[in-house]
Design a protein around this motif. Structure first.
Motif, PDB file in Angstrom:
ATOM      1  N   ASN B 108      28.969  20.239 -41.338  1.00 52.92           N
ATOM      2  CA  ASN B 108      29.485  21.188 -42.294  1.00 52.92           C
ATOM      3  C   ASN B 108      30.836  21.722 -41.794  1.00 52.92           C
ATOM      4  OD1 ASN B 108      29.284  24.492 -42.877  1.00 52.92           O
ATOM      5  ND2 ASN B 108      28.800  23.203 -44.624  1.00 52.92           N
ATOM      6  N   SER B 109      31.858  21.715 -42.644  1.00 56.63           N
ATOM      7  CA  SER B 109      33.187  22.197 -42.213  1.00 56.63           C
ATOM      8  C   SER B 109      33.130  23.666 -41.832  1.00 56.63           C
ATOM      9  CB  SER B 109      34.200  22.073 -43.348  1.00 56.63           C
ATOM     10  OG  SER B 109      34.314  20.762 -43.757  1.00 56.63           O
ATOM     11  N   PRO B 110      33.606  24.011 -40.676  1.00 58.65           N
ATOM     12  CA  PRO B 110      33.631  25.433 -40.312  1.00 58.65           C
ATOM     13  C   PRO B 110      34.758  26.165 -41.038  1.00 58.65           C
ATOM     14  CG  PRO B 110      34.621  24.134 -38.572  1.00 58.65           C
ATOM     15  CD  PRO B 110      34.148  23.156 -39.619  1.00 58.65           C
ATOM     16  N   ALA B 111      34.604  27.477 -41.184  1.00 56.47           N
ATOM     17  CA  ALA B 111      35.682  28.300 -41.729  1.00 56.47           C
ATOM     18  C   ALA B 111      36.822  28.384 -40.714  1.00 56.47           C
ATOM     19  CB  ALA B 111      35.152  29.696 -42.037  1.00 56.47           C
ATOM     20  N   LEU B 112      38.032  28.653 -41.200  1.00 50.72           N
ATOM     21  CA  LEU B 112      39.180  28.751 -40.299  1.00 50.72           C
ATOM     22  C   LEU B 112      39.802  30.144 -40.364  1.00 50.72           C
ATOM     23  CD1 LEU B 112      41.094  25.437 -41.206  1.00 50.72           C
ATOM     24  CD2 LEU B 112      39.224  25.735 -39.573  1.00 50.72           C
ATOM     25  N   PHE B 113      39.747  30.852 -39.273  1.00 55.32           N
ATOM     26  CA  PHE B 113      40.475  32.114 -39.097  1.00 55.32           C
ATOM     27  C   PHE B 113      40.308  32.544 -37.653  1.00 55.32           C
ATOM     28  CE2 PHE B 113      36.285  32.915 -40.959  1.00 55.32           C
ATOM     29  CZ  PHE B 113      35.686  33.623 -39.945  1.00 55.32           C
ATOM     30  N   ASN B 114      41.212  33.370 -37.191  1.00 53.60           N
ATOM     31  CA  ASN B 114      41.191  33.858 -35.804  1.00 53.60           C
ATOM     32  C   ASN B 114      40.989  32.713 -34.810  1.00 53.60           C
ATOM     33  OD1 ASN B 114      41.411  36.361 -37.007  1.00 53.60           O
ATOM     34  ND2 ASN B 114      39.241  36.849 -36.813  1.00 53.60           N
ATOM     35  N   LEU B 115      41.616  31.580 -35.099  1.00 57.58           N
ATOM     36  CA  LEU B 115      41.419  30.393 -34.258  1.00 57.58           C
ATOM     37  C   LEU B 115      42.030  30.559 -32.865  1.00 57.58           C
ATOM     38  CD1 LEU B 115      42.182  27.714 -36.984  1.00 57.58           C
ATOM     39  CD2 LEU B 115      39.945  28.361 -36.093  1.00 57.58           C
ATOM     40  N   ASN B 116      42.983  31.487 -32.755  1.00 55.43           N
ATOM     41  CA  ASN B 116      43.648  31.692 -31.462  1.00 55.43           C
ATOM     42  C   ASN B 116      42.697  32.128 -30.355  1.00 55.43           C
ATOM     43  OD1 ASN B 116      45.758  31.287 -33.110  1.00 55.43           O
ATOM     44  ND2 ASN B 116      46.626  33.334 -32.931  1.00 55.43           N
ATOM     45  N   TRP B 117      41.534  32.625 -30.779  1.00 55.11           N
ATOM     46  CA  TRP B 117      40.595  33.111 -29.769  1.00 55.11           C
ATOM     47  C   TRP B 117      39.561  32.060 -29.368  1.00 55.11           C
ATOM     48  CZ3 TRP B 117      42.995  36.451 -33.102  1.00 55.11           C
ATOM     49  CH2 TRP B 117      43.548  37.611 -32.545  1.00 55.11           C
ATOM     50  N   HIS B 118      39.591  30.918 -30.031  1.00 57.31           N
ATOM     51  CA  HIS B 118      38.611  29.872 -29.717  1.00 57.31           C
ATOM     52  C   HIS B 118      39.037  29.093 -28.469  1.00 57.31           C
ATOM     53  CE1 HIS B 118      36.277  29.518 -33.690  1.00 57.31           C
ATOM     54  NE2 HIS B 118      37.087  30.547 -33.842  1.00 57.31           N
ATOM     55  N   PRO B 119      38.209  29.065 -27.438  1.00 57.85           N
ATOM     56  CA  PRO B 119      38.570  28.250 -26.271  1.00 57.85           C
ATOM     57  C   PRO B 119      38.460  26.756 -26.576  1.00 57.85           C
ATOM     58  CG  PRO B 119      36.694  29.698 -25.794  1.00 57.85           C
ATOM     59  CD  PRO B 119      36.951  29.794 -27.251  1.00 57.85           C
TER      60      PRO B 119
END
Lengths: 257, 348
Positions: B108-119
């Motif tokens: 399932n495609s994940p939502a995209l936002f606040n991606l800068n915090w994803h390691p």
């Protein structure tokens, strides 16, 4: 009247033209004597043990397995020349993709002269460049040497065939990568050079190295094609290959060009 | 006197000529609209736009690429196909996302936002940098079915992209993979979500209703350990007790690490905008929030590596579930959903 105001723009011009110079423009080359340098070409000749490696040709391994090669590419990175006087030259942004069917030479321009005791480099790409986003040049992620689904470089890529392969199509596919943990596949290599590896000012030299493709398959770990014909991820098998290819490059010759 | 009048403009001309503007710095840089944001109290982001200076031209290039099916082999699939703005850049109504030639993916495609915090990116964390993330869907035979070399070839044939790359990276800039990826990353990295009701409450600009407040308290007791505020995830990998679908048998994180201890673990998703991002879970098996919450109450399957937090499930009464849902609804950020700068540039 005229002369009273003429100096104002002149003054401004002089001031401004000096104000925005970039650092690199300040360097004046005339006063500092250039240190003596030479150019070093590092050439890789590809072999299967003592034979020259050609695509599609069959080569026998110790233990009576045989193979042919279609693709054989690998990264050479972080090249250092260690001089006998203790000095070390490190190539800047040192990442080179060597292809036995294509580019097989690395040119180091303007390296310090002197006697080189050993050359040190890495087979593969260091972990830093595996975690820093898209790179350019030989590290471009579009060269078929980068895993997009599991970020990281393929350090050594070998594709070929063998009658002993367990694959229904008798293929051999080894994409060796993985940059961290126990299974990391980058290996550091030291090659000692003989005393004739001495460079003088303004001359060109060639360091000839042999890359023995057969050494992927024997040495530290014996590779059995019937069970081990495919690897495309970072795992123990990949690091076994790395233990082998760590010894695939050896000295051939050093000469002035 | 006349001379003085003449000299002043001349001085000004010298002034402008003497300092050449770096071609990478865009004259039409829109400082107010596009900038790095770190809301008060949030941790430091992983991605700080190092070597990817924010400017309008790069952002607009990323936007043009994000919405362009040129990235897929048969020009049918763009990033937006599976990441739609009106549902916080998730894939509305699709349990498993589909790619080129009507092929179905396994996730399932994940939502995209606040991606800068994803390691790490993707459900299995296989991608370690936001700037190389787009390579995964582009080169995946099911998703976009392309290869990067061919995408670059297609972009180079386009006069429009030639101009956009030059605007972004300087006159004469060639169209290459690294620059395409940086532009896409910049566009996605600026998708911030920090203006939900929850955020406004935290900033003292709004107040929770009673049921939202009680739901928040339940959340803090029972969910916050993994879905950690303020990002509503700690981005760790866990087996959350879903029964294994034998048709897919997705090993999750173990697919990347090869470690048996990572089997069936997936990245803990953020709960921000959760009311919009149905269906839920890595394989989209649940259509409603009720089903998700009920899973944690009574549906946990004890497969290998089950998250210790979920042993025995999470007890929730029906009234607690209602309150929790009321709170989760405060995590919807309408600013992100309607922000024009993230909308389809080809729509008008």
């Amino acid at each position: 009247m005229t002369s009273r105001y003429l100096h104002i723009p002149l003054l401004f011009f002089i001031l401004l033209s000096g104000a925005c110079k970039k650092d690199k423009e300040v360097t004046t080359t005339n006063t500092i004597p250039t240190p003596p340098t030479a150019n070093l070409h590092i050439h890789f000749s590809h072999q299967a043990d003592s034979l020259t490696l050609f695509p599609g040709q069959s080569y026998t391994l110790p233990g009576n397995q045989s193979y042919s090669v279609d693709v054989f590419k690998y990264y050479i990175s972080n090249i250092e020349l260690h001089y006998t006087n203790g000095n070390v030259f490190k190539e800047d942004y040192s990442y080179h993709l060597i292809d036995f069917k294509g580019k097989s030479e690395i040119i180091l321009n303007k390296v310090p002269i002197g006697k080189i005791g050993l050359i040190k480099f890495m087979i593969g790409v260091d972990s830093a460049k595996n975690v820093s986003g898209p790179q350019t040049g030989d590290l471009s992620p579009s060269l078929g040497m980068f895993w997009s689904w599991n970020t990281g470089y393929i350090m050594v890529k070998f594709e070929g065939a063998s009658p002993q392969s367990g694959d229904p199509n008798k293929q051999l596919v080894y994409h060796i990568g993985g940059f961290k943990g126990l299974n990391k596949a980058q290996r550091t290599v030291f090659i000692t050079l003989p005393s004739k590896a001495t460079m003088e000012n303004n001359k060109n030299y060639e360091l000839s190295l042999i890359t023995n493709a057969s050494r992927l398959f024997y040495g530290t770990h014996q590779i059995d094609f019937s069970t081990n014909y495919f690897t495309m991820s970072s795992n123990k098998n990949a690091s076994d290959f790395a233990d082998n290819y760590m010894h695939m490059i050896s000295y051939k010759n050093f000469s002035e060009q | 006197m006349i001379l003085r009048v003449v000299f002043i403009p001349i001085i000004l001309v010298f002034f402008f000529l003497s300092c050449k503007v770096d071609p990478k710095v865009k004259p039409h840089f829109d400082e107010n609209e596009l900038k790095e944001i770190i809301p008060t109290g949030w941790p430091e982001p992983v991605y700080r736009f190092q070597n990817n200076p924010i400017n309008k031209a790069t952002f607009e290039l990323g936007r043009a690429l994000f919405y362009d099916p040129i990235l897929s082999v048969d020009s049918t699939v763009s990033c937006e196909s599976c990441h739609q703005q009106f549902v916080a850049f998730a894939h509305s109504d699709h349990a498993l996302s589909h790619g080129v030639a009507n092929q179905l993916t396994t996730r399932n495609s994940p939502a995209l936002f606040n991606l800068n915090w994803h390691p790490l990116f993707m459900h299995d964390g296989g991608v370690n940098h936001i700037e190389v993330q787009p390579l995964a869907p582009i080169n995946n035979p099911i998703e976009m079915g392309e290869n990067t070399v061919h995408v670059i070839k297609k972009l180079r044939r386009s006069a429009r992209y030639k101009k956009m790359f030059e605007d972004a990276f300087g006159k004469g800039a060639e169209i290459n993979d690294a620059q395409m990826l940086k532009a896409l990353a910049q566009f996605m990295a600026l998708m911030y979500s920090y203006n939900s009701k929850y955020d406004r409450v935290k900033r003292g600009e709004a107040e929770f209703h009673q049921d939202e407040l009680e739901g928040y308290q339940i959340f803090q007791q029972k969910c916050n350990q993994c879905h950690k505020e303020p990002l509503f995830s700690d981005f760790q990998f866990r087996n959350n007790g879903l029964s294994v679908n034998p048709a897919i048998n997705d090993s999750g994180r173990a697919h990347i690490t090869g470690l048996p201890s990572d089997r069936y673990k997936f990245k803990t998703p953020s709960l921000r905008n959760i009311t919009l991002t149905a269906p839920y879970m890595h394989d989209g098996r649940f259509n409603t929030l009720d089903q998700c919450l009920q899973h944690y109450v009574s549906g946990i399957t004890n497969t290998v590596n089950l998250a210790p937090e979920l042993q025995g499930g999470i007890p929730l009464t029906p009234s607690e579930i209602q309150k929790l849902k009321a709170f989760l609804a405060t995590l919807t950020d309408y600013t992100l959903l309607t922000d024009k700068k993230f909308s389809n540039p080809y729509a008008n």
